[in-house]
Design an enzyme around this catalytic site. Sequence first.
Site, PDB file in Angstrom:
ATOM      1  N   SER A  46       0.847  -1.188   0.000  1.00 51.06           N
ATOM      2  CA  SER A  46       0.000   0.000   0.000  1.00 51.06           C
ATOM      3  C   SER A  46       0.886   1.244   0.000  1.00 51.06           C
ATOM      4  O   SER A  46       1.738   1.390  -0.872  1.00 51.06           O
ATOM      5  CB  SER A  46      -0.971  -0.048   1.186  1.00 51.06           C
ATOM      6  OG  SER A  46      -2.005   0.889   1.014  1.00 51.06           O
ATOM      7  N   GLU A  48      -9.116  -5.190  -4.263  1.00 50.92           N
ATOM      8  CA  GLU A  48      -8.374  -4.171  -3.522  1.00 50.92           C
ATOM      9  C   GLU A  48      -9.275  -3.165  -2.800  1.00 50.92           C
ATOM     10  O   GLU A  48      -8.940  -2.691  -1.721  1.00 50.92           O
ATOM     11  CB  GLU A  48      -7.456  -3.389  -4.478  1.00 50.92           C
ATOM     12  CG  GLU A  48      -6.250  -4.163  -4.970  1.00 50.92           C
ATOM     13  CD  GLU A  48      -5.095  -4.177  -3.982  1.00 50.92           C
ATOM     14  OE1 GLU A  48      -5.300  -3.752  -2.824  1.00 50.92           O
ATOM     15  OE2 GLU A  48      -4.009  -4.617  -4.360  1.00 50.92           O
ATOM     16  N   HIS A  93      -7.489  -5.852   0.137  1.00 47.40           N
ATOM     17  CA  HIS A  93      -6.308  -5.049   0.421  1.00 47.40           C
ATOM     18  C   HIS A  93      -5.739  -5.474   1.771  1.00 47.40           C
ATOM     19  O   HIS A  93      -6.472  -5.629   2.742  1.00 47.40           O
ATOM     20  CB  HIS A  93      -6.731  -3.573   0.451  1.00 47.40           C
ATOM     21  CG  HIS A  93      -5.603  -2.595   0.490  1.00 47.40           C
ATOM     22  ND1 HIS A  93      -4.730  -2.451  -0.553  1.00 47.40           N
ATOM     23  CD2 HIS A  93      -5.218  -1.715   1.435  1.00 47.40           C
ATOM     24  CE1 HIS A  93      -3.847  -1.505  -0.253  1.00 47.40           C
ATOM     25  NE2 HIS A  93      -4.125  -1.044   0.954  1.00 47.40           N
TER      26      HIS A  93
END
Length: 488
Positions: free
Chosen positions: A176, A304, A393
């Site tokens: 990330s 995601e 995610h």
Amino acid sequence: MHTEPEIRTAAGVVRGRWENAVAVFRGIPYAEPPFGARRFAAPVPAQPWDGVRDALDFGPPVPQARVISGDGDCLTLNVWSPDLGAAALPVMVWIHGGRYVEGTSSNPHTDGTILAESGVVMVSMNYRVGVEGFANIAGAPNNRGILDQIAALRWVQDNVAAFGGDPGNVTVFGQSAGAGCTTALLTMPLAAGLFRRAIAQSCPGTFFSPRLSAAISATIAAALGAQATVDELTRFSPAALVNAADAVLEKMPDFVESWGPTALTPTAFSPVVDGDVLAHAPWHALANGAARDIDLLVGHTRDEYRLINSLLGTEVTDAQVNTTLDHFAPTSDTSYRALYPEATPGELYELINCDWLFRMPDLHLADAQHTGGGQVWNYELCWSYNRDQGASHSLDVLLVFGTLDLDDVRNHPSALPNAAAESVHVAHHMRTDWLKFATTGDPGWAPYVPDARSTRVYTPEPTTQPYPEERSRRIWSTHQFGALDLPE
């Protein structure tokens, strides 16, 4: 019975502890505290100390929301090593995520024990986030959080051999915001020679122009009745700046006309492409060969956006999808409905956000690294343990570090059948491939080339196949990712 391990670093002796077969050193300062005269400045190496310094506890977190203090020796790193001899083991340096506004290396989900037990020296660090680390402040260098990471990587070069690591075989990996920093590091002259390989897990497509970052920083400073200059902002405590940034973040959707699609993301900060500290956005720099000598592994999870989708569980309308297409999709694009005829409005909303923020930027990074003459491998995590979150995610982080709690998997209200057993398999495959890449520069499948688009797809039985998200790839095939700017 091991005695407590002591290692001499360039700044002094540190004492860690053996935890089973791994020597662990926590809270070693790699830079002086970034407060007082050093606030908003580039980091400077930690001052030497006399005697033996205990390295038993994680250092305090850097200033961020929900942190009680946020001062003292917060620029620290941690080392996990299975062999303190002259083992010359591969080194893996972790950069945590957290929207560029939060995160700490003490997060139990990124404990380095399992990776170290597998035969690498694992290092993690704290770095400045939020206003302190990423705001565009007149009189201060940009990307201070990334400059902190460079200081930590220099520490690794100078000291990791004493912990059993090979400074010539360092892999930087992050997820990330940590992957955004990793891809920035790939291109920065200040980081040249500090690592040999990089793994970017779910790199966000948000890099800011100086104009956009200055506009956001000015708004945060104005919330305090100040201007975004070093002189004015040093009057305010780190906590006051955290609160001001949080207040602006809550109102960000109101700024969509003036700040563009950035206002619809969950962060007010990103690396600043200022032509100096960070000369170019990574897609441009990689395509021009900036990292042709660095092996790159890049990829994303399938779902995601699910974890941060504020509209999940609501009835998304066609009008909301149209607005989302207007803000995020490639220019004048009508392909999403044509290429995804089976998708509900809610699924389209999630898909467009997912592609713009993570999936397509990551695929384009692979293309750019290949164009620039570098070796690159691509992957996608398509496994999930519950119906609600999908292949979400950050799930990859828990798998690679081996910290996904099997009871959490079994007890999830929408747990899938066999999820606990499958999670062990998927985690083993991902971790083994990451370790193989860090050790040899080859994770074990064909490198990515734009024609074949060979991709490692992680399911309970991983496969190598052409990139799975072909419809999205086609929609975005001519788009050029770069620094986001103020709308004209």
